[in-house]
Design a protein around this motif. Sequence first.
Motif, mmCIF file in Angstrom:
data_model
loop_
_atom_site.group_PDB
_atom_site.id
_atom_site.type_symbol
_atom_site.label_atom_id
_atom_site.label_comp_id
_atom_site.label_asym_id
_atom_site.label_seq_id
_atom_site.Cartn_x
_atom_site.Cartn_y
_atom_site.Cartn_z
ATOM 1 N N PRO A 125 -12.049 -2.345 -33.374
ATOM 2 C CA PRO A 125 -11.701 -2.206 -31.855
ATOM 3 C C PRO A 125 -12.239 -1.072 -31.282
ATOM 4 O O PRO A 125 -13.011 -1.426 -30.118
ATOM 5 C CB PRO A 125 -10.355 -2.283 -31.727
ATOM 6 C CG PRO A 125 -9.660 -2.820 -33.145
ATOM 7 C CD PRO A 125 -10.835 -2.381 -34.284
ATOM 8 N N GLY A 126 -12.281 0.060 -31.634
ATOM 9 C CA GLY A 126 -12.799 1.091 -30.962
ATOM 10 C C GLY A 126 -14.313 1.265 -31.068
ATOM 11 O O GLY A 126 -15.119 1.525 -30.176
ATOM 12 N N ALA A 127 -14.784 0.974 -32.256
ATOM 13 C CA ALA A 127 -16.193 0.932 -32.473
ATOM 14 C C ALA A 127 -16.838 -0.380 -31.439
ATOM 15 O O ALA A 127 -18.078 0.076 -30.761
ATOM 16 C CB ALA A 127 -16.708 0.564 -33.999
ATOM 17 N N SER A 128 -16.404 -1.199 -31.404
ATOM 18 C CA SER A 128 -16.824 -2.258 -30.407
ATOM 19 C C SER A 128 -17.084 -1.950 -29.034
ATOM 20 O O SER A 128 -17.568 -2.134 -28.318
ATOM 21 C CB SER A 128 -15.979 -3.758 -30.938
ATOM 22 O OG SER A 128 -16.429 -4.663 -30.022
ATOM 23 N N ARG A 129 -15.621 -1.526 -28.507
ATOM 24 C CA ARG A 129 -15.541 -0.987 -27.178
ATOM 25 C C ARG A 129 -16.423 0.058 -26.895
ATOM 26 O O ARG A 129 -17.128 0.001 -25.767
ATOM 27 C CB ARG A 129 -14.217 -0.616 -26.891
ATOM 28 C CG ARG A 129 -13.912 -0.155 -25.453
ATOM 29 C CD ARG A 129 -12.657 0.594 -25.113
ATOM 30 N NE ARG A 129 -12.533 1.119 -24.004
ATOM 31 C CZ ARG A 129 -13.007 2.239 -23.437
ATOM 32 N NH1 ARG A 129 -14.117 2.964 -24.335
ATOM 33 N NH2 ARG A 129 -12.985 2.436 -22.104
ATOM 34 N N ALA A 130 -16.790 1.001 -27.537
ATOM 35 C CA ALA A 130 -17.589 2.180 -27.474
ATOM 36 C C ALA A 130 -19.032 1.808 -27.277
ATOM 37 O O ALA A 130 -19.725 2.227 -26.641
ATOM 38 C CB ALA A 130 -17.421 3.163 -28.432
ATOM 39 N N LEU A 131 -19.307 0.534 -28.041
ATOM 40 C CA LEU A 131 -20.821 0.245 -27.650
ATOM 41 C C LEU A 131 -21.305 -0.198 -26.524
ATOM 42 O O LEU A 131 -22.281 -0.179 -26.062
ATOM 43 C CB LEU A 131 -20.950 -1.179 -28.744
ATOM 44 C CG LEU A 131 -22.394 -1.569 -28.957
ATOM 45 C CD1 LEU A 131 -23.391 -0.361 -29.606
ATOM 46 C CD2 LEU A 131 -22.614 -2.500 -29.921
#
Length: 404
Positions: A125-131
């Motif tokens: 979730p965090g990795a996807s959002r940051a992208l």
Amino acid sequence: MSVSLADYRAAVTAPGATVPVLTSAVGRFPVAMFSFATLLYVQRESGSFAVAGAVSAGSLVGVALGSVLQGRLMDRRGPSGVLLVVATLFALGAGGLVAAVETRVALPVVVAVALFTGLVMPAMPGASRALWERLVPSGPRREAAYSYEAISLEVFFILGPGVAALLASTPWPGTGTAVAVAATVVGTVGFALSGPVRGSRPLPSTGATLWGAIASPGMRTIALAGLGFGLVVGAVEVGVPAVATGLGEPWLGGALLSAWSVTSVLVGVLYGMRPWPRALHLRMPVLVAGFGVLVLAMWLAGVADSLVLLVIAMLAAGGLITPQTTGHSLIVEVVAPRGAATEAFGWVVTAITVGAAVGQSLAGVVVEAAGASGAFLTGGAAGLLVGAVLWVRRRTIEGTPSAA
């Protein structure tokens, strides 16, 4: 700021977004399914909701810790390599967890393995959002992208447990756990190897402390909002299957949780077009408290022994879910320190998962002692309490300059 359907479409079809969007959807889908599938798996094998709640809570506590640690590593080193390593460790840990359940080893051992498995569950979730900070410009399109993340994550938080409940009714109750593990690993590896993710580079940080992003008062407030959200959802996720089991229709729990997700998505899209309250610092306490009130209505319906009223109250409560998770993402955009976006959102995920772990554990004990509807009383009271605290702290997320 409100967004249109055209903004959603422009965000998810932005250049380079197709592969990360598709693979992150696969990898994020089991974010709540895994712990809930594990809960049902252990309950079927042990015959106890209390034992199952303890194991599931161990998994969720691991996820809570891992989301922040992995987020900090990804902010400093880039996401691709970190995700590939934890995906491998997660597959190994999940295999050990299944072996521990099947061989009926001592409960502390099962909880410890569940804790490790949750710790290395990829922080998608965090990795996807940051992208999205690299894929779309700031403004309505980025807000639409964050809303998409929140809406899709909410679907996964609600639909995932429903799918887990349905799979748990198959001849092998561990089917849901196996499916969740496979989807997580496949989606994570595909996301990590996509071009935009491999090309991501860390942003300069505004300064690191031992506590990282959570040192900000605004981040602590939004983490508290996530905690309250998780407490309520965790309690409902135990109460609904318990009600269905008491009626002699275990499949009904999965069906009701799936219907909850449909209401959540429909209201979430409409809410994004005309949000209320418009001010984010007012929106959070109002939504959390309203969520608690509607879950208390589920408790009253259970006390009245009316399944129809319980379903109506449940669907109404579902309408307040996506607006909360959208608000979490938007406030993180405002209060997160520069260069710590992944870690900051990891703190929100951590708060939600800790809340869900506590909510599931408390609800499991209450169900054993006072019946299925007691779980809704637990969740509703928690929502009201957290909503009151958020109202007191609302100024900490008002008017903070964006550091994105």
